[in-house]
Design a protein around this motif. Sequence first.
Motif, PDB file in Angstrom:
ATOM      1  N   LEU A 111       0.663  -1.100  -0.107  1.00  0.00           N
ATOM      2  CA  LEU A 111      -0.141   0.069   0.058  1.00  0.00           C
ATOM      3  C   LEU A 111       0.844   1.468  -0.019  1.00  0.00           C
ATOM      4  N   ASP A 112       0.476   2.128  -0.683  1.00  0.00           N
ATOM      5  CA  ASP A 112       1.470   3.474  -0.686  1.00  0.00           C
ATOM      6  C   ASP A 112       0.445   4.751  -0.671  1.00  0.00           C
ATOM      7  N   PHE A 113       0.714   5.894  -0.185  1.00  0.00           N
ATOM      8  CA  PHE A 113      -0.054   7.027   0.027  1.00  0.00           C
ATOM      9  C   PHE A 113       0.716   8.252   0.019  1.00  0.00           C
ATOM     10  N   ARG A 114       0.064   9.304  -0.361  1.00  0.00           N
ATOM     11  CA  ARG A 114       0.642  10.736  -0.532  1.00  0.00           C
ATOM     12  C   ARG A 114      -0.425  11.642   0.139  1.00  0.00           C
ATOM     13  N   ILE A 115       0.087  12.189   1.200  1.00  0.00           N
ATOM     14  CA  ILE A 115      -0.882  13.301   1.649  1.00  0.00           C
ATOM     15  C   ILE A 115      -0.452  14.709   1.464  1.00  0.00           C
ATOM     16  N   LYS A 116      -0.876  15.539   0.518  1.00  0.00           N
ATOM     17  CA  LYS A 116      -0.592  16.874   0.323  1.00  0.00           C
ATOM     18  C   LYS A 116      -1.299  17.748   1.248  1.00  0.00           C
ATOM     19  N   ILE A 117      -0.364  18.970   1.563  1.00  0.00           N
ATOM     20  CA  ILE A 117      -0.921  19.954   2.514  1.00  0.00           C
ATOM     21  C   ILE A 117      -0.726  21.160   2.041  1.00  0.00           C
ATOM     22  N   PRO A 118      -1.267  21.909   1.039  1.00  0.00           N
ATOM     23  CA  PRO A 118      -0.951  23.039   0.233  1.00  0.00           C
ATOM     24  C   PRO A 118      -0.875  24.252   1.003  1.00  0.00           C
ATOM     25  N   VAL A 119      -1.402  24.612   2.160  1.00  0.00           N
ATOM     26  CA  VAL A 119      -1.114  25.444   3.048  1.00  0.00           C
ATOM     27  C   VAL A 119       0.269  25.448   3.591  1.00  0.00           C
ATOM     28  N   LEU A 120       0.847  24.356   3.871  1.00  0.00           N
ATOM     29  CA  LEU A 120       2.159  24.140   4.310  1.00  0.00           C
ATOM     30  C   LEU A 120       3.232  23.894   3.043  1.00  0.00           C
ATOM     31  N   LYS A 121       2.338  23.627   2.025  1.00  0.00           N
ATOM     32  CA  LYS A 121       3.483  23.343   0.617  1.00  0.00           C
ATOM     33  C   LYS A 121       4.199  22.117   1.310  1.00  0.00           C
ATOM     34  N   THR A 122       3.630  21.084   1.848  1.00  0.00           N
ATOM     35  CA  THR A 122       4.421  19.718   2.448  1.00  0.00           C
ATOM     36  C   THR A 122       3.541  18.661   1.956  1.00  0.00           C
ATOM     37  N   VAL A 123       4.309  17.604   1.607  1.00  0.00           N
ATOM     38  CA  VAL A 123       3.790  16.352   1.365  1.00  0.00           C
ATOM     39  C   VAL A 123       4.205  15.264   2.362  1.00  0.00           C
ATOM     40  N   LEU A 124       3.584  14.545   2.897  1.00  0.00           N
ATOM     41  CA  LEU A 124       3.758  13.340   3.617  1.00  0.00           C
ATOM     42  C   LEU A 124       3.558  12.085   2.854  1.00  0.00           C
ATOM     43  N   TYR A 125       4.446  11.021   2.662  1.00  0.00           N
ATOM     44  CA  TYR A 125       4.259  10.047   1.735  1.00  0.00           C
ATOM     45  C   TYR A 125       4.855   8.754   2.396  1.00  0.00           C
ATOM     46  N   GLY A 126       4.296   7.830   1.956  1.00  0.00           N
ATOM     47  CA  GLY A 126       4.880   6.375   2.623  1.00  0.00           C
ATOM     48  C   GLY A 126       4.481   5.263   1.716  1.00  0.00           C
ATOM     49  N   GLU A 127       4.900   4.096   2.171  1.00  0.00           N
ATOM     50  CA  GLU A 127       4.808   2.756   1.545  1.00  0.00           C
ATOM     51  C   GLU A 127       4.594   1.661   2.411  1.00  0.00           C
ATOM     52  N   TRP A 128       3.905   0.827   2.610  1.00  0.00           N
ATOM     53  CA  TRP A 128       3.845  -0.345   3.576  1.00  0.00           C
ATOM     54  C   TRP A 128       3.464  -1.492   2.953  1.00  0.00           C
ATOM     55  N   GLY A 129       4.142  -2.679   3.283  1.00  0.00           N
ATOM     56  CA  GLY A 129       3.900  -4.051   2.479  1.00  0.00           C
ATOM     57  C   GLY A 129       4.197  -5.125   3.322  1.00  0.00           C
ATOM     58  N   ARG A 130       3.700  -6.123   2.615  1.00  0.00           N
ATOM     59  CA  ARG A 130       4.030  -7.671   2.936  1.00  0.00           C
ATOM     60  C   ARG A 130       4.810  -8.298   1.905  1.00  0.00           C
TER      61      ARG A 130
END
Length: 489
Positions: free
Chosen positions: A302-321
Amino acid sequence: MKLRKDIVAAMFILVSSIQTAGAQIVLSDLNFWKFERIENEALRGGPSVQLNTRPLVEKIAEKDNEPLFHLRKIGFEYTSSSNIPSNQQREGIWITKGDNYHFYSEMGLVDEDYTIWIEPKMIASENLSLDEHPEGAFHPRSGDHILRYPEESEAYAKGFLHSGYGLFPFANWYLFLGKDNQKFGAGKHDSLHFSNSAEPFPMVRLGMISPYSGSWGNLSFLAYYGQMEADREVPNAKFSGMRFDWNSDQYFEVGVSRSWFAGGKEQNNSFSHTYWDLTNELFKPKSGIESRSDFRNQQIVLDFRIKIPVLKTVLYGEWGREDHQFALKDSIIYWDSTHGYILGLKNIDLFFPGFFWLFEKANNVQPSRYGASAPWYNHSEYKSGWTYKKQTLGHHMGADSQDLFFALGFEGPQFSIMFYQDAEEHGIRTIELNRRELKMETGFKGFWNFMPDFYWDFEFQMQKYKNFGEVTDNTIESTMVIMGIRYQI
């Protein structure tokens, strides 16, 4: 059987609900800076694009309803390493010890009904001897199946078709026949499940030209069915998988990938076994005769990307088996068995427009409550592991490892540069501390668009290994240089 009918019905509805695309399309390259620019534009309020499934589908302007010859890129690259070769995220093209010369181009015919695309290359590599360090020929904990040196033992020169494919659009879908690299996941320094260090392998691929959009967001689907090489522990194994990617219009992107090796010489090579069972057999059999005949090496990530435009920041990651076991109940209880992850954070425009910094951690070490082992990228039946032609299909850190990456730099349309430091540790659970291999990299890379459509690419990197090849007090240092010039439309 009911699940299969449900999937077929869902796919029919999805295809039927989309109008004919009628577009001339090509697949993008995997250039790091290209994807960073698209993401940065979204953080500044621009359009949101799915970036965790790469390459992207790009539409080419039509021209008088005639097939359009499209030259995307032509270039020359000089590389050199003082000691240790590298193929990290280079699609199978080695930087060998000594001098290397690399000529390349990308071109094709692009029509409404088809795309024919080729990437011819010519390479000449000095490939100086590494006989003084035979202990480093294979990546640690890989079971001697992932090379760190080229298979050739002396200088070589060759010309070849690195990538070539036919792309056939219909409705909002395309059918791909040929070979070309793909990369799944949110990781920037590398990705866990499917990276681009190995060269492309032959495959059939079915993908969507544009995500299916609704009030709930945008959904895309991709499936592939590939053929592995004969020179592996299970010759001619099939490598297949599927991927879903969803994003909201502004803030979120979530993807899931599931791939596996199955079939091959003296195995069950039916399409049902090597691909279709992906849709309804999420776990390996727990007992019975089928548990001894289930020769499939699988991953789900599973992978994700969370964009926070007000902070111009992106938190992202992957997790798998890796080779998830038995049943849903077992996976809930033993959720962290054979798991790996990536977690990253990036911020832009902090001090001035274009400035960025990012931090990324990757880890696939078996947790201490389980026995010490190196499950990621290794396998008991498919002993060649997660590889193609002895090059990794996953994260370059390899099995039983962790990777810490930090970078800061500037991203702009005409000039970009990134200074970085990377620390890797190999054999964390499976080898004693005094032999554990440590790698430190420091360097910078970037490009300069010095005139319209012309680019100068550059990278300089210093590497230092401790306990190289898992030999105590064996310290090796190496310096790598990359310089290139390319014409790209």
